[in-house]
Every structure is written in C-alpha cells, then in structure tokens.
Design a protein around this motif. Structure first.
Motif, mmCIF file in Angstrom:
data_model
loop_
_atom_site.group_PDB
_atom_site.id
_atom_site.type_symbol
_atom_site.label_atom_id
_atom_site.label_comp_id
_atom_site.label_asym_id
_atom_site.label_seq_id
_atom_site.Cartn_x
_atom_site.Cartn_y
_atom_site.Cartn_z
ATOM 1 N N ALA A 85 0.845 -1.197 0.000
ATOM 2 C CA ALA A 85 0.000 0.000 0.000
ATOM 3 C C ALA A 85 0.882 1.250 0.000
ATOM 4 C CB ALA A 85 -0.937 -0.003 1.205
ATOM 5 N N GLU A 86 1.946 1.232 0.794
ATOM 6 C CA GLU A 86 2.856 2.371 0.834
ATOM 7 C C GLU A 86 3.553 2.555 -0.509
ATOM 8 O OE1 GLU A 86 6.685 3.912 3.416
ATOM 9 O OE2 GLU A 86 5.325 2.456 4.319
ATOM 10 N N MET A 87 3.965 1.437 -1.142
ATOM 11 C CA MET A 87 4.620 1.490 -2.450
ATOM 12 C C MET A 87 3.651 2.052 -3.487
ATOM 13 S SD MET A 87 7.255 1.086 -4.324
ATOM 14 C CE MET A 87 8.366 0.005 -3.503
ATOM 15 N N ALA A 88 2.411 1.609 -3.447
ATOM 16 C CA ALA A 88 1.410 2.118 -4.387
ATOM 17 C C ALA A 88 1.217 3.619 -4.204
ATOM 18 C CB ALA A 88 0.085 1.375 -4.205
ATOM 19 N N GLU A 89 1.207 4.076 -2.986
ATOM 20 C CA GLU A 89 1.060 5.504 -2.709
ATOM 21 C C GLU A 89 2.267 6.282 -3.232
ATOM 22 O OE1 GLU A 89 -0.360 9.179 -1.369
ATOM 23 O OE2 GLU A 89 -1.367 7.290 -1.832
ATOM 24 N N LEU A 90 3.477 5.749 -3.037
ATOM 25 C CA LEU A 90 4.681 6.403 -3.551
ATOM 26 C C LEU A 90 4.663 6.452 -5.074
ATOM 27 C CD1 LEU A 90 7.411 4.917 -1.181
ATOM 28 C CD2 LEU A 90 6.577 7.268 -1.218
ATOM 29 N N GLN A 91 4.219 5.378 -5.712
ATOM 30 C CA GLN A 91 4.136 5.361 -7.166
ATOM 31 C C GLN A 91 3.104 6.377 -7.662
ATOM 32 O OE1 GLN A 91 3.375 1.194 -7.857
ATOM 33 N NE2 GLN A 91 5.549 0.727 -8.124
ATOM 34 N N ARG A 92 1.997 6.484 -6.964
ATOM 35 C CA ARG A 92 0.970 7.451 -7.344
ATOM 36 C C ARG A 92 1.523 8.867 -7.256
ATOM 37 N NH1 ARG A 92 -2.101 10.973 -5.181
ATOM 38 N NH2 ARG A 92 -1.520 10.494 -3.057
ATOM 39 N N ARG A 93 2.233 9.152 -6.141
ATOM 40 C CA ARG A 93 2.826 10.478 -5.968
ATOM 41 C C ARG A 93 3.874 10.759 -7.043
ATOM 42 N NH1 ARG A 93 3.906 10.606 0.527
ATOM 43 N NH2 ARG A 93 1.729 10.622 1.200
ATOM 44 N N ALA A 94 4.693 9.735 -7.348
ATOM 45 C CA ALA A 94 5.716 9.898 -8.377
ATOM 46 C C ALA A 94 5.070 10.164 -9.736
ATOM 47 C CB ALA A 94 6.609 8.652 -8.450
ATOM 48 N N ALA A 95 3.996 9.471 -10.046
ATOM 49 C CA ALA A 95 3.299 9.692 -11.310
ATOM 50 C C ALA A 95 2.721 11.104 -11.367
ATOM 51 C CB ALA A 95 2.193 8.655 -11.499
ATOM 52 N N GLU A 96 2.164 11.580 -10.250
ATOM 53 C CA GLU A 96 1.646 12.938 -10.203
ATOM 54 C C GLU A 96 2.768 13.947 -10.436
ATOM 55 O OE1 GLU A 96 -0.282 13.511 -6.444
ATOM 56 O OE2 GLU A 96 -2.093 12.410 -7.038
ATOM 57 N N ARG A 97 3.915 13.745 -9.771
ATOM 58 C CA ARG A 97 5.051 14.669 -9.914
ATOM 59 C C ARG A 97 5.587 14.636 -11.343
ATOM 60 N NH1 ARG A 97 6.817 19.230 -9.714
ATOM 61 N NH2 ARG A 97 9.046 19.472 -9.512
ATOM 62 N N LYS A 98 5.629 13.433 -11.925
ATOM 63 C CA LYS A 98 6.085 13.306 -13.311
ATOM 64 C C LYS A 98 5.171 14.097 -14.232
ATOM 65 C CE LYS A 98 6.826 9.991 -17.001
ATOM 66 N NZ LYS A 98 6.542 8.656 -17.479
ATOM 67 N N ALA A 99 3.859 13.964 -14.037
ATOM 68 C CA ALA A 99 2.900 14.695 -14.863
ATOM 69 C C ALA A 99 3.081 16.202 -14.678
ATOM 70 C CB ALA A 99 1.473 14.271 -14.517
ATOM 71 N N GLU A 100 3.301 16.649 -13.453
ATOM 72 C CA GLU A 100 3.537 18.067 -13.188
ATOM 73 C C GLU A 100 4.794 18.551 -13.906
ATOM 74 O OE1 GLU A 100 3.796 18.418 -8.944
ATOM 75 O OE2 GLU A 100 1.661 18.031 -8.634
ATOM 76 N N MET A 101 5.865 17.750 -13.823
ATOM 77 C CA MET A 101 7.123 18.131 -14.457
ATOM 78 C C MET A 101 6.980 18.154 -15.977
ATOM 79 S SD MET A 101 9.840 16.157 -12.002
ATOM 80 C CE MET A 101 11.298 16.808 -12.798
ATOM 81 N N GLU A 102 6.258 17.190 -16.541
ATOM 82 C CA GLU A 102 6.034 17.178 -17.983
ATOM 83 C C GLU A 102 5.252 18.414 -18.407
ATOM 84 O OE1 GLU A 102 4.179 13.374 -18.600
ATOM 85 O OE2 GLU A 102 6.101 12.362 -18.871
ATOM 86 N N GLN A 103 4.276 18.816 -17.612
ATOM 87 C CA GLN A 103 3.503 20.017 -17.905
ATOM 88 C C GLN A 103 4.393 21.257 -17.824
ATOM 89 O OE1 GLN A 103 0.413 20.358 -19.093
ATOM 90 N NE2 GLN A 103 0.850 22.533 -19.227
ATOM 91 N N GLU A 104 5.252 21.313 -16.797
ATOM 92 C CA GLU A 104 6.182 22.443 -16.666
ATOM 93 C C GLU A 104 7.125 22.498 -17.861
ATOM 94 O OE1 GLU A 104 8.102 21.919 -12.880
ATOM 95 O OE2 GLU A 104 6.254 22.259 -11.763
ATOM 96 N N LEU A 105 7.611 21.328 -18.284
ATOM 97 C CA LEU A 105 8.503 21.265 -19.432
ATOM 98 C C LEU A 105 7.782 21.716 -20.696
ATOM 99 C CD1 LEU A 105 11.222 20.492 -20.665
ATOM 100 C CD2 LEU A 105 10.370 18.154 -20.875
ATOM 101 N N ALA A 106 6.560 21.249 -20.900
ATOM 102 C CA ALA A 106 5.790 21.658 -22.080
ATOM 103 C C ALA A 106 5.565 23.164 -22.081
ATOM 104 C CB ALA A 106 4.458 20.908 -22.122
#
Length: 191
Positions: free
Chosen positions: A46-67
C-alpha cells in the motif's frame, strides 16, 4: 465452604485456561508470525502504491512544466525570427537607398553584374554599368565558375566581367556566394 471451594476452583480453572491460552504452541506462534508478515507485506505494498501514485503525479507536473517552458522558448524563437526578418528588411531598404540596387529581403541577398576593379585574397570589388562600386567578400562557401566549371577568382584581373550573387551579413558586409565569370566583352569606357 463448599460454595467458596467451588468459586475458588472455578477461579483456578479460569486462570489455568487463561495461562494455557497464553502459552501457544509453536504452530500457533508460526501462524501468528505469518499473519503479521502478511499484514506487513500488505502495508508495504500500500505504501509502495502511494509512492508510485505520488511519483506519477510529480512526473505529470514536471512534464507540464517542461511543455510550458518549451512553448515559451518556441514563442521567443518565433519573436526573434520575426525581429530578424524586420532587421533584414531594414538592411535591404538601406542597401537599396544607398546603392540603388535591389536586395531580396528574404535572407538579405542580392545580385550584381559588373567588371572587376580590384581583387584581394578575401574579396574583390566590381563596378556595375551605372558606375556603382561593390566590395564583395569571399569565404569558403563562395563558388567561382566560368562556363559552369569551377575556377579561381585570383586568375582574373581588372576589367573581367562577372555576375555575383551575395548575402548581406549582420555587419552589413556583402559576401559573394556565387561568382560567374562572363564571356569576355570589351571593357566599359572609363568614367
């Protein structure tokens, strides 16, 4: 006293049963350890899933910032290109006013035909039929031809008729791109 013995006996029995329950068998302890391990594993997943979810959110944010940053850079490049085109048009207008010759505004390029009046290692000067003198530089990209064959500009002297296409550099210097040595014709009268 029989009642007291009975109560006392019942209490002893309850205590003995409780004590027995406390003393678990190795199988029971192993089962409890397995359950505890499984609970820990579920918690970790459950903790790993939460970390992956947060990482995916941060990745999406960074991709948006890059775009967004890339779009801003593209906007700046477009502005710079437009400014460069305005400057090239201004150079062409200036050149036309000063020389009377026409320079294509796309890329600051032009062409002139006339007779060579002097040559130097890094360029040559020519005079057109209207008597205007042009100083053209040459570089490694300058191509000199006669009858569609490559030749050296240094082989020709004053009076040789040429047609030259050129570019206008940022410093307003004219740099020959193609120089065509024309068939010999009588020299123009001196002015």
């Amino acid at each position: 006293m029989t009642m007291g013995c009975r109560v006392l006996g019942g209490l002893i029995t309850v205590l003995m049963v409780s004590a027995c329950q406390r003393e678990r068998s190795p199988e029971q302890r192993l089962q409890e350890a397995r359950q505890s391990l499984e609970e820990t594993r579920r918690d970790a997943q459950a903790e790993m899933a939460e970390l992956q979810r947060r990482a995916a959110e941060r990745k999406a944010e960074m991709e948006q910032e890059l775009a967004t940053a890339l779009a801003e850079q593209q906007r700046r490049i477009t502005q710079a290109e437009q400014e460069w085109q305005r400057e090239q048009r201004a150079v062409a207008e200036y050149f036309q006013q000063e020389t009377g010759a026409s320079v294509a505004t796309l890329g600051g390029a032009g062409a002139v035909q006339g007779r060579i009046v002097s040559t130097e290692p890094d360029g040559f000067s020519l005079r057109d039929e209207q008597g205007r003198t042009y100083s053209l530089g040459i570089d490694e990209r300058t191509q000199v031809t006669q009858n569609q064959q490559p030749v050296s500009l240094g082989m020709y002297t004053e009076g040789t008729e040429v047609r030259a296409s050129f570019i206008v550099r940022d410093d307003e210097a004219l740099i020959a791109r193609e120089v065509e040595i024309l068939p010999m014709s009588p020299p123009a009268p001196a002015r």
